[in-house]
Structure formats: structure tokens, C-alpha cells
Write a protein that holds these residues in place. Structure first.
Motif, PDB file in Angstrom:
ATOM      1  N   LYS A 124       0.825  -1.253   0.116  1.00 50.04           N
ATOM      2  CA  LYS A 124      -0.032  -0.070   0.032  1.00 50.04           C
ATOM      3  C   LYS A 124       0.951   1.270  -0.045  1.00 50.04           C
ATOM      4  O   LYS A 124       1.737   1.211   0.593  1.00 50.04           O
ATOM      5  CB  LYS A 124      -1.162   0.069   1.332  1.00 50.04           C
ATOM      6  CG  LYS A 124      -1.916   1.085   1.074  1.00 50.04           C
ATOM      7  CD  LYS A 124      -2.848   0.974   2.387  1.00 50.04           C
ATOM      8  CE  LYS A 124      -2.739   1.674   3.553  1.00 50.04           C
ATOM      9  NZ  LYS A 124      -3.908   1.729   4.376  1.00 50.04           N
ATOM     10  N   ARG A 125       0.421   2.382  -0.641  1.00 48.17           N
ATOM     11  CA  ARG A 125       1.030   3.508  -0.597  1.00 48.17           C
ATOM     12  C   ARG A 125       0.004   4.572  -0.039  1.00 48.17           C
ATOM     13  O   ARG A 125      -1.254   4.430  -0.571  1.00 48.17           O
ATOM     14  CB  ARG A 125       1.491   4.120  -1.939  1.00 48.17           C
ATOM     15  CG  ARG A 125       2.857   3.173  -2.537  1.00 48.17           C
ATOM     16  CD  ARG A 125       3.470   3.777  -3.626  1.00 48.17           C
ATOM     17  NE  ARG A 125       2.482   3.745  -4.552  1.00 48.17           N
ATOM     18  CZ  ARG A 125       2.304   4.668  -5.532  1.00 48.17           C
ATOM     19  NH1 ARG A 125       2.761   6.066  -5.212  1.00 48.17           N
ATOM     20  NH2 ARG A 125       1.337   4.484  -6.473  1.00 48.17           N
ATOM     21  N   VAL A 126       0.365   5.466   0.806  1.00 53.96           N
ATOM     22  CA  VAL A 126      -0.440   6.525   0.965  1.00 53.96           C
ATOM     23  C   VAL A 126       0.061   7.981   0.504  1.00 53.96           C
ATOM     24  O   VAL A 126       1.163   8.172   1.220  1.00 53.96           O
ATOM     25  CB  VAL A 126      -1.133   6.671   2.668  1.00 53.96           C
ATOM     26  CG1 VAL A 126      -1.856   7.755   3.043  1.00 53.96           C
ATOM     27  CG2 VAL A 126      -1.688   5.380   3.073  1.00 53.96           C
ATOM     28  N   SER A 127      -0.677   8.638  -0.066  1.00 52.76           N
ATOM     29  CA  SER A 127      -0.068   9.978  -0.642  1.00 52.76           C
ATOM     30  C   SER A 127      -0.748  11.185  -0.008  1.00 52.76           C
ATOM     31  O   SER A 127      -2.129  11.013   0.035  1.00 52.76           O
ATOM     32  CB  SER A 127       0.107   9.830  -2.105  1.00 52.76           C
ATOM     33  OG  SER A 127       0.640   8.764  -2.630  1.00 52.76           O
ATOM     34  N   TRP A 128      -0.127  12.282   0.183  1.00 50.42           N
ATOM     35  CA  TRP A 128      -0.684  13.601   0.423  1.00 50.42           C
ATOM     36  C   TRP A 128      -0.268  14.537  -0.433  1.00 50.42           C
ATOM     37  O   TRP A 128       0.693  14.655  -0.685  1.00 50.42           O
ATOM     38  CB  TRP A 128      -0.093  14.087   1.784  1.00 50.42           C
ATOM     39  CG  TRP A 128      -0.644  13.439   3.138  1.00 50.42           C
ATOM     40  CD1 TRP A 128      -1.746  13.732   3.862  1.00 50.42           C
ATOM     41  CD2 TRP A 128      -0.330  12.033   3.624  1.00 50.42           C
ATOM     42  NE1 TRP A 128      -2.091  13.051   4.907  1.00 50.42           N
ATOM     43  CE2 TRP A 128      -1.128  11.871   4.775  1.00 50.42           C
ATOM     44  CE3 TRP A 128       0.680  11.125   3.304  1.00 50.42           C
ATOM     45  CZ2 TRP A 128      -0.738  10.583   5.631  1.00 50.42           C
ATOM     46  CZ3 TRP A 128       0.886  10.015   4.190  1.00 50.42           C
ATOM     47  CH2 TRP A 128       0.105   9.823   5.205  1.00 50.42           C
ATOM     48  N   LEU A 129      -1.339  14.951  -1.242  1.00 49.83           N
ATOM     49  CA  LEU A 129      -1.200  15.989  -2.507  1.00 49.83           C
ATOM     50  C   LEU A 129      -1.675  17.387  -2.102  1.00 49.83           C
ATOM     51  O   LEU A 129      -2.554  17.268  -1.447  1.00 49.83           O
ATOM     52  CB  LEU A 129      -1.919  15.536  -3.651  1.00 49.83           C
ATOM     53  CG  LEU A 129      -1.727  13.844  -3.913  1.00 49.83           C
ATOM     54  CD1 LEU A 129      -2.600  13.412  -5.312  1.00 49.83           C
ATOM     55  CD2 LEU A 129      -0.305  13.398  -4.195  1.00 49.83           C
ATOM     56  N   ARG A 130      -1.001  18.201  -2.544  1.00 48.96           N
ATOM     57  CA  ARG A 130      -1.202  19.559  -2.409  1.00 48.96           C
ATOM     58  C   ARG A 130      -2.585  19.924  -2.777  1.00 48.96           C
ATOM     59  O   ARG A 130      -2.657  19.461  -4.184  1.00 48.96           O
ATOM     60  CB  ARG A 130      -0.250  20.571  -2.771  1.00 48.96           C
ATOM     61  CG  ARG A 130       1.225  20.657  -1.993  1.00 48.96           C
ATOM     62  CD  ARG A 130       2.067  21.827  -2.136  1.00 48.96           C
ATOM     63  NE  ARG A 130       2.378  22.108  -3.405  1.00 48.96           N
ATOM     64  CZ  ARG A 130       3.243  23.245  -3.574  1.00 48.96           C
ATOM     65  NH1 ARG A 130       3.934  23.814  -2.302  1.00 48.96           N
ATOM     66  NH2 ARG A 130       3.528  23.597  -4.684  1.00 48.96           N
TER      67      ARG A 130
END
Lengths: 273, 428
Positions: A191-197
Motif C-alpha cells: 500500500k502507499r498513502v499519498s498526501w497531495l497539495r
């Protein structure tokens, strides 16, 4: 007691009205959701991180709990091809002295496996390598080859999890899971969790989960600078293991969008120079 | 050494002495790194030329000497490339050693000293160059242009290669590169043995017409496959032994180098997690050029290899091949047998196999590897090697080599070359 029929009709009408009203109320949100679906957001981040042609210089600082801090200086060029679907990137290590001249060329393919070549001064020739082992560490850093090559958007299912600020920056959080088990095996990530502006969908932070489902690595990007009209690039990319054993910093010193990058600058023959 | 070589060496020495050394600037800890850059290049300036110091201890030599004593060695290597302008660059690669082959004699060699000039799409290179051809591993049938000194006590096969003066031109063609090389200099390959015997003169006859040596090569890197095709006409770098009498009647062992025409090709591709490489070459020797001491000559050699990464930096290479030869005379005797062995031509078809297992160390600290090679009825070669990076620019290499087989076999005759070594590199 109202007549059953009388009760139903008003109820049906009410439900229908509510449904219509609800749908109407939800419609803009539905449109927003479609436009801002997980995949669309990740695609926007992916597209936003790619430039038509770039020349760069960077330092890779490696910190490990079992040794001194080491620094690699590298330079390179990249160029988009095939209508922007494929990215070719050539990197050359300029230091330390025993790595000087080691060069790699990756050509991302929209269909099929990516191409990867390496030139080692000790080998004296350009060698084609298998690019599928994306989970291996990149030159001993906390980055994997997959992190450097980039994760293909459609290899993952993307789900918006909500809004969350990172270091005071308003972001949207997106969770990505492999479409097929093979992707997990190749990348080493379940899994990957990403925070995008929110402002431009550029990646600010990413958590990586190993094949047991445990979070084990975190990427933080910062020092965003305008490098092209309306487009920014993070100049500081930090990857660290959550157990504190390894951290790697990729610090860009120069990043120049340069339309003068030629096709032969990202060809295997250029690795020998 | 010729005057030209001496001049080049003096120039190289001056450059080496004046050039910045390999000292590594101190790297900031990540936590202390401010993370900001004003956009100006703060990368360490890449020196045009640099030096590397190497010291080593060897348990023996590569001269097939049963009585060889341990050898202590110190060497300095210099390399560099400097662009004069956008079109012209100069390149240098040289070494100086206190005891390169374990005979107690110092020596120097200029491996590369060339000028590269770009005129439009065409690149010209004039000067001493290294030619490293063939995409297969360890066994390269098309690699006939290059000469090697197998006696050299080095921890890296590439370091045994000898540069050759050549005039080369390469130009893009049909998505690939066509190159032509005129190689008027001849340097023989030195086999890992000494032919010195009491009362026996040994003379390398060189090439009869070195100015006729050339190679034409087309190379292409593709989406799925890389390949090349080469035609070369050279004097065989590998010596053919022959016995003769001098005018004074003394027995002389001649190391002869008959003309050789080679037509060959190679390729490399990937398939899933596998890398696949192949190489093949056809050889044409004129029987009349081989002298009186050759019974068989090589005709064709092909190898194909497969390698796989198993994750966690574990790589395994397996390569198999065949070498075909035919009979040219009914000559017999020890010299004839030696030539047959040296050329791996003891039967019409000789099979070969090679396997190497390599494991990268954690945090890019080096690698450990083991290899095994064998020729059918030719004995076995085994090696093990530890490459450990003590710190950036400082490397420790431990290696061992073992040759075994029947005394007259390809590897068996080299059994006295089995040795262990420890070398340290400061620099590249």
C-alpha cells in the motif's frame, strides 16, 4: 390512522422528492468526486512531476545507523517522449571518485517493461539490465528503483481518504493499493498513502507499507520552487525508514527545464561519455 | 618505450601531480542539511583528471611458475577526460606499477591517450584506445581487436586490457551507429605463463602487416533488444607457438600472430526477470599462416547466457557455449599440443560453461561473488571475490582463483596460477 394507500403516496412522493433533491444537491459533489477521484488526483500528481526536458544536478546524502554519512553527487537529463507518455532519464554519478562515471539510463515505456541500461567504467561497456526488480535499493539508498523510476498510475487502485494538512499545507490524502499481487511483489509495497497539495496536486508526503501491511518508509518532499511558468518542483526529497535505520536525502542543486535536451542525450550511447 | 610514449607519460605525470586528489569533502548529516539551495551549483567540481593509488599482496604470480614467491605491489593509475570545447575532448588512462607481473620489474603503460572530435553527427577518435566489445559475460567471441596482458596482477579483468593506437570514426546510421576503426598498432596478448627456458630464446614476431588491421562495426540499442555486428581483420593477438633456429643455430621459440578475419555479432535483451545475452563469431585463419606447429584452428564460437536478479541484490549468471575447430595438419609434438590447448581447439566441438553468483552488500557497501568456468575436457576455473567499500574512495578487494584439470588441459596447465590476493584501492 391514515389510509395505507394515502400514507404510501405521500411517502413515495416524499422519497422521490428527496431523491430528486438529494441528487440535485449531490450532483456538484458527484462531479467534484469524479474530477477529484483518487486516480485523477494521482494522475495529476504524476503529470505535474514530469517536464518535457530537464537538466539537473543533485546530491544524494545517505545516512545509515551502521556507517558514516555518505554523499553522492549526480547530474542528469530527462526528456519526455511518445506524446508525454514515456520518460527517458539519464543519470551520471560525479562523485565519489570510485563511482565517478557510473551512468544509468531508464526509459519508461507506456506498454511493457521499462528499459534500463547501465555503464560502469570498470566494465567498459553499456549493459542492458532487467528493470523489473523495482523493490531493490537504489545505490544503497532508502529509495527503491521503483521510487526512482516512478510508480505507474494504472498499476494501482487509488482511493481518496479525505483532507489532511501536512506541515500546515492543505492536502488531500489518497491511498493506493496494487491492482495485481505482482505489482506488490515487484515494488515491495502492499500500500502507499499519498498526501497531495490541494493547490497543484504535487506530492508532499507518502507513506509506504511493506508486504506484511506494516508502514515502514516515509517520503517527504519540500522546498518547492517554480521552475516553469505555473509549475513547481520539490528541491528536497527525503526518504526515511520509520525504524530510523536509514534515511536518504536527494537535494537538487540545479533543476533547469531545458528544451535543448536532444534525443541523443538520452540514448544508450550517451552513457559512455 | 618510444619517445611518444615517454612524452605522453611525462605529461600525464604532470597532470596527475597537479590535479586535485580523491579527497572526499565532508558530507553534512541529513538532519543538519538546511535543505535549501540558492540554485547555484554546489556539487563537488568534477576534476578533469584524477589518480588512484593501489597496493596489493599476491600469493604468487600469473606466470605458471610453481616456485613463484609472494608479490607486494604498489601502483598509481590516472584517468581523465577534458573537453577543450563543444567539439573536442582529450582522454587519458595510464598506470605505473612497481611490479605489474611479479618479476620484480617496474613498468608503465598508457592505455588511452586520444583526441575526440565531433564534426556534425560524426565522431573521430585518434590515439590509443581501449576496445571492449561483446555483450556476453566473461567469454567474448567477437573481442578480437583488444589485446590483454593476462600476466597482470590486477583484481579487475578490464585492467588487463591493453590500449591500441587507432583512428576511429563513428556516425549514426539507421537508428544505430556505424563505426570504422583503422588499427595500425599491434600489441600482443600476453598469456598467463612464461615461456622462458634455459637455452631457449623467446621472440614475439609481432604482426606482419599491422597497418592492414581494421574493424567495421554496427551497433544498435533498441526498445527490446540491443545488438551489434562486426567484421574485423587483425593479426591474432593470441600467440601461436613455433620453433625455429636462428641464423647462429640457436633454438628459438617464436610467438607468431597470423592474420585473422572475424565476422561476428552479439545481442542483449530482457524477458521478464531474465536478461539474455548472446555472442557468436566466425574465424578465418589461413592455414599457411599458422606455421608448422599448428594442427587445428578455431572456426566458430558461440555463447549464450541468461541472468536473473532474485531480489535483495542477488544476481546469478549462467552462460554456455561451444567452440568449433577443424584440423589443418597432422603435425604432432609438445608445441603443437600447446597451440591446440591455447586455442581451445582439441576437438571439433568444445563445450564451455560459466556460472557466477553475485550478492550486493547492504547499503551499497560492495559485493561478494563466486564464479565457476569449465571447458569440456579442458579443466575448471573457480574464483571468489569480496569487494568491500571501507569508505567512499577506499576499497578492499579480496580474491582467490583456482585452476585445475589434467596437466595438459586448458585450465590444468595454469594450475600454478592459483592464488589469493588482497588489494586496497584509494580512489577509483
Amino acid at each position: 390512522m391514515t389510509d395505507r394507500a394515502d400514507f404510501h403516496m405521500p411517502r413515495r412522493t416524499l422519497l422521490t422528492s428527496l431523491a430528486v433533491a438529494g441528487f440535485g444537491a449531490l450532483a456538484p459533489n458527484y462531479v467534484w468526486a469524479q474530477a477529484n477521484s483518487g486516480r485523477a488526483l494521482i494522475q495529476a500528481a504524476h503529470t505535474g512531476s514530469r517536464f518535457s526536458a530537464v537538466r539537473f544536478g543533485a546530491r544524494l546524502v545517505l545516512q545509515s545507523s551502521c556507517g558514516p554519512v555518505r554523499t553522492r553527487n549526480l547530474s542528469g537529463v530527462s526528456k519526455l517522449g511518445a506524446g508525454g507518455a514515456e520518460n527517458a532519464r539519464r543519470m551520471r554519478f560525479d562523485s565519489p571518485t570510485d563511482m565517478r562515471g557510473v551512468s544509468t539510463l531508464t526509459v519508461e515505456r507506456s506498454a511493457g517493461a521499462d528499459d534500463l541500461w547501465i555503464f560502469l567504467p570498470s566494465l567498459g561497456r553499456v549493459r542492458r539490465l532487467v528493470s523489473s526488480n523495482r523493490c531493490d535499493a537504489w545505490v544503497g539508498s532508502a529509495f527503491s528503483f521503483g521510487d526512482i523510476l516512478g510508480h505507474k498510475v494504472d498499476d494501482w487502485n487509488h482511493t481518496v481518504e479525505g483532507a489532511e494538512a501536512v506541515d500546515g499545507i492543505a492536502c488531500v490524502r489518497v491511498a493506493s493499493s496494487p491492482v495485481q499481487p505482482q505489482v506488490a511483489r515487484d515494488t515491495g509495497y502492499s500500500k502507499r498513502v499519498s498526501w497531495l497539495r490541494n493547490s497543484d496536486k504535487l506530492l508532499v508526503r507518502s507513506d509506504f507499507y511493506d508486504l506484511t501491511g506494516k508502514r515502514f518508509k516515509q517520503l517527504n518532499q519540500s522546498d518547492f520552487r517554480q521552475v516553469e511558468r505555473g509549475r513547481a518542483q520539490p528541491f528536497r526529497v527525503l526518504m526515511a525508514r520509520t525504524d530510523g535505520t536509514t534515511a536518504s536525502l536527494l537535494q537538487f542543486d540545479t533543476f533547469r527545464v531545458d528544451e535543448g535536451v536532444r534525443a541523443q542525450d538520452v540514448a544508450p550511447e550517451a552513457l559512455r561519455l | 618505450m618510444t619517445l611518444l610514449s615517454a612524452s605522453l607519460l611525462a605529461t600525464a605525470a604532470t597532470i596527475v601531480l597537479a590535479a586535485p586528489v580523491w579527497a572526499q569533502t565532508s558530507a553534512p548529516a541529513i538532519a543538519a542539511d538546511s535543505g535549501s539551495s540558492d540554485g547555484t551549483a554546489s556539487v563537488e567540481t568534477v576534476p578533469s583528471f584524477e589518480a588512484s593509488w593501489r597496493v596489493g599482496a599476491w600469493s604468487g604470480t600469473r606466470l605458471s611458475d610453481a616456485d613463484a614467491l609472494p608479490v607486494l605491489q604498489a601502483e598509481v593509475w590516472a584517468r581523465g577526460r577534458k573537453s577543450i570545447n563543444d567539439q573536442v575532448a582529450v582522454k587519458l588512462n595510464a598506470w605505473a606499477s612497481l611490479d605489474p607481473i611479479g618479476t620484480g620489474k617496474a613498468d608503465i603503460d598508457i592505455r588511452e591517450a586520444s583526441i575526440e572530435a565531433r564534426l556534425g553527427p560524426t565522431t573521430f577518435v585518434i590515439g590509443r584506445q581501449l576496445f571492449v566489445w561483446g555483450r556476453a559475460d566473461k567469454i567474448n567471441p567477437t573481442d578480437v581487436l583488444s589485446a590483454r596482458d593476462y600476466r597482470r596482477l590486477t583484481d579487475d579483468d578490464l585492467d588487463q586490457r591493453l590500449g591500441l593506437f587507432a583512428v576511429s570514426a563513428s556516425t549514426p546510421l539507421a537508428g544505430g551507429t556505424m563505426s570504422f576503426h583503422w588499427v595500425p598498432e599491434f600489441r600482443p596478448t600476453h598469456l598467463p605463463q612464461s615461456f622462458e627456458r634455459p637455452g631457449l630464446l623467446v621472440r614475439d614476431t609481432g604482426a606482419s602487416n599491422p597497418e592492414r588491421q581494421f574493424a567495421l562495426r554496427y551497433e544498435r540499442f533498441g526498445n527490446l533488444i540491443d545488438w551489434s555486428a562486426t567484421v574485423a581483420q587483425v593479426a591474432d593477438r593470441i600467440p601461436w607457438l613455433d620453433l625455429a633456429r636462428t641464423s647462429s643455430g640457436q633454438l628459438e621459440l617464436q610467438l607468431r600472430h597470423p592474420d585473422l578475419t572475424m565476422v561476428g555479432a552479439d545481442f542483449a535483451t530482457t524477458w521478464g526477470k531474465f536478461g539474455i545475452r548472446g555472442e557468436a563469431a566466425y574465424y578465418d585463419y589461413k592455414a599457411a599462416d599458422l606455421g608448422n606447429s599448428a594442427a587445428r584452428r578455431p572456426k566458430f564460437q558461440a555463447v549464450i547466457g541468461i541472468d536473473r536478479d532474485f531480489g535483495d541484490q542477488l544476481n546469478v549468471i549462467f552462460q554456455g557455449g561451444v567452440r568449433l575447430s577443424d584440423q589443418v595438419s597432422t603435425a604432432t609434438g609438445p608445441i603443437v599440443a600447446n597451440n591446440t590447448n591455447i586455442q581451445a581447439a582439441w576437438q571439433d566441438g568444445v563445450g564451455a560453461a560459466f556460472i557466477r553468483v553475485r550478492k550486493g552488500l547492504k547499503d551499497d557497501r560492495g559485493s561478494v561473488e563466486a564464479a565457476l568456468g569449465a571447458y569440456e575436457r579442458g579443466g575448471i576455473y573457480a574464483s571468489a571475490r569480496l569487494n568491500f567499500i571501507i569508505k567512499d574512495g577506499v576499497r578492499l578487494i579480496l580474491q582467490g582463483e583456482h585452476f585445475s584439470g589434467p596437466a595438459n588441459s586448458y585450465f590444468g596447465r595454469l594450475s600454478n596460477n592459483s592464488l589469493v590476493s588482497m588489494t586496497m584501492r584509494f580512489g577509483f
